[in-house]
Design an enzyme around this catalytic site. Structure first.
Site, PDB file in Angstrom:
ATOM      1  NE  ARG A  94     -31.795 -59.350 -36.640  1.00  0.00           N
ATOM      2  CZ  ARG A  94     -30.718 -59.276 -36.213  1.00  0.00           C
ATOM      3  NH1 ARG A  94     -30.038 -58.452 -35.933  1.00  0.00           N
ATOM      4  NH2 ARG A  94     -29.983 -60.779 -35.960  1.00  0.00           N
TER       5      ARG A  94
ATOM      6  CG  ASP B 280     -26.305 -69.573 -24.605  1.00  0.00           C
ATOM      7  OD1 ASP B 280     -25.344 -69.839 -23.586  1.00  0.00           O
ATOM      8  OD2 ASP B 280     -26.160 -69.731 -25.470  1.00  0.00           O
TER       9      ASP B 280
ATOM     10  CE  LYS C 287     -23.248 -69.300 -28.083  1.00  0.00           C
ATOM     11  NZ  LYS C 287     -23.890 -68.329 -27.110  1.00  0.00           N
TER      12      LYS C 287
HETATM   13  P1  ATR Z   1     -26.191 -62.047 -30.866  1.00  0.00           P
HETATM   14  O1  ATR Z   1     -26.009 -63.307 -31.577  1.00  0.00           O
HETATM   15  O2  ATR Z   1     -24.873 -61.537 -29.646  1.00  0.00           O
HETATM   16  O3  ATR Z   1     -27.498 -61.806 -30.385  1.00  0.00           O
HETATM   17  P2  ATR Z   1     -26.595 -60.491 -33.422  1.00  0.00           P
HETATM   18  O4  ATR Z   1     -27.430 -61.719 -33.927  1.00  0.00           O
HETATM   19  O5  ATR Z   1     -25.662 -59.765 -34.151  1.00  0.00           O
HETATM   20  O6  ATR Z   1     -25.749 -61.091 -32.017  1.00  0.00           O
HETATM   21  O7  ATR Z   1     -27.486 -59.678 -32.616  1.00  0.00           O
HETATM   22  C1  ATR Z   1     -27.114 -58.276 -32.061  1.00  0.00           C
HETATM   23  C2  ATR Z   1     -28.353 -57.528 -31.449  1.00  0.00           C
HETATM   24  O8  ATR Z   1     -27.749 -56.494 -30.663  1.00  0.00           O
HETATM   25  C3  ATR Z   1     -29.194 -57.193 -32.380  1.00  0.00           C
HETATM   26  O9  ATR Z   1     -30.659 -57.216 -31.819  1.00  0.00           O
HETATM   27  C4  ATR Z   1     -28.928 -55.534 -32.628  1.00  0.00           C
HETATM   28  O10 ATR Z   1     -29.900 -54.778 -33.305  1.00  0.00           O
HETATM   29  P3  ATR Z   1     -30.252 -54.706 -35.022  1.00  0.00           P
HETATM   30  O11 ATR Z   1     -30.997 -56.097 -35.062  1.00  0.00           O
HETATM   31  O12 ATR Z   1     -30.881 -53.558 -35.061  1.00  0.00           O
HETATM   32  O13 ATR Z   1     -28.905 -54.838 -35.455  1.00  0.00           O
HETATM   33  C5  ATR Z   1     -28.523 -55.216 -31.251  1.00  0.00           C
HETATM   34  N1  ATR Z   1     -27.692 -54.216 -31.454  1.00  0.00           N
HETATM   35  C6  ATR Z   1     -26.222 -54.161 -31.603  1.00  0.00           C
HETATM   36  N2  ATR Z   1     -25.744 -52.927 -31.460  1.00  0.00           N
HETATM   37  C7  ATR Z   1     -26.736 -52.131 -31.006  1.00  0.00           C
HETATM   38  C8  ATR Z   1     -26.871 -50.728 -30.749  1.00  0.00           C
HETATM   39  N3  ATR Z   1     -25.660 -50.039 -30.741  1.00  0.00           N
HETATM   40  N4  ATR Z   1     -27.893 -50.198 -30.121  1.00  0.00           N
HETATM   41  C9  ATR Z   1     -29.038 -51.051 -30.088  1.00  0.00           C
HETATM   42  N5  ATR Z   1     -29.135 -52.197 -30.712  1.00  0.00           N
HETATM   43  C10 ATR Z   1     -27.789 -53.067 -30.786  1.00  0.00           C
END
Ligand code: ATR
Length: 282
Positions: free
Chosen positions: A166, A112, A75
């Site tokens: 973040r 989205d 994306k």
């Molecule tokens: P996407 O494009 O699907 O949003 P991404 O940019 O990799 O994917 O972001 C994933 C999000 O899910 C982030 O907010 C991540 O938290 P971090 O910034 O702390 O990494 C969150 N996330 C993924 N696994 C998680 C978990 N087990 N518990 C809480 N947050 C999670």
């Protein structure tokens, strides 16, 4: 035997591109829309190599495709390859829909966030104006949702994330557009929200973002952007906190597709029967 229509009406060609993409529901959704609108389209699911996105897009444009849906992990590259961006794609920093204009311009849009808002407001019947909403996550999925959520006239939009920094950065990026507050997980506990949207990818590994079980106001809804044939871990957790209205993101998927279909074909299909048939697995 070939349908005479196949020869008489030029088929517009579309595709979803991603990696992986084989299990995408987009071909089924777009064919259902086309049938409903009396259009004949081709719609493929095309896996592009990581590192081969730009060449892949150029090949599809040269091959006469009219539009593409773009899914993970492309994306952001799709935004970079677009000559022109809609406001919502520019603000989201990501493109999930490409329109190849007749003059060769690549136009990038992001449907989205609009899909999320349509699903909550029109399908679930919950008007967001005046509500307090907590967005959980600060990745691409969360970013794409912020502006469309702000446009609904929420009373408050808060963002929390496992990595607090973040969430803070995301809130700062949107401070010109509306009031967005970043909360550390520890700060969330003292507050109640009418709507909690899970925009994390935690559910992909069967996990639930760590949150206090006291965050839901009476009658609150819990919305998981992920979808599944079964209630997602986040939905199950919300129910265990007493939430009776928990939804997954299947409706959002169909609504974002309807917005893309509108961009390409200038007609917005009805979504309820398509959501129902996907839900029943037919
Ligand atoms: P996407 O494009 O699907 O949003 P991404 O940019 O990799 O994917 O972001 C994933 C999000 O899910 C982030 O907010 C991540 O938290 P971090 O910034 O702390 O990494 C969150 N996330 C993924 N696994 C998680 C978990 N087990 N518990 C809480 N947050 C999670």
């Amino acid at each position: 035997m070939k349908d005479l229509f196949d020869f008489e009406i030029p088929r517009q060609r579309f595709a979803v591109v991603g990696h992986p993409v084989a299990h995408s529901k987009s071909p089924q959704i777009h064919q259902a829309f086309a049938e409903q609108c009396g259009l004949k389209i081709g719609y493929d699911a095309i896996q592009l190599d990581r590192g081969g996105f730009i060449q892949g897009i150029r090949n599809l444009q040269a091959g006469g495709f009219k539009g593409l849906n773009v899914t993970l992990p492309f994306k952001e590259e799709a935004r970079a390859v677009s000559d022109e961006l809609s406001d919502r794609a520019r603000i989201a920093g990501a493109v999930n829909t490409i329109l190849f204009a007749d003059d060769g311009t690549v136009f990038g849009d992001n449907t989205d966030g609009a899909g999320l808002v349509f699903d909550i407001q029109d399908n679930m019947g919950i008007k967001l104006t005046g509500r307090r909403l907590l967005l959980v996550g600060a990745g691409g999925a969360a970013r794409g949702a912020v502006q469309p959520l702000l446009e609904t006239g929420l009373a408050a939009l808060s963002i929390t994330n496992r990595t607090a920094e973040r969430a803070r950065r995301l809130a700062v990026d949107f401070q010109q557009i509306g009031s967005v507050q970043a909360l550390a997980i520890e700060q969330v506990g003292g507050q109640r929200f009418d709507v909690v949207v899970n925009a994390t990818s935690a559910g992909l590994s069967g996990q639930v973002p760590e949150l206090p079980n006291t965050i839901f106001s009476d009658g609150a809804i819990a919305y998981d952007m992920l979808y599944s044939n079964h209630p997602t871990p986040f939905m199950l957790w919300a129910r265990s906190c007493g939430v009776s209205h928990a939804a997954d993101g299947l409706g959002m998927l169909v609504e974002q597709a309807a917005e893309s279909f509108f961009l390409w074909n200038n007609v917005r299909p009805k979504t309820d029967s398509v959501i129902q048939s996907l839900r029943s697995g037919s």
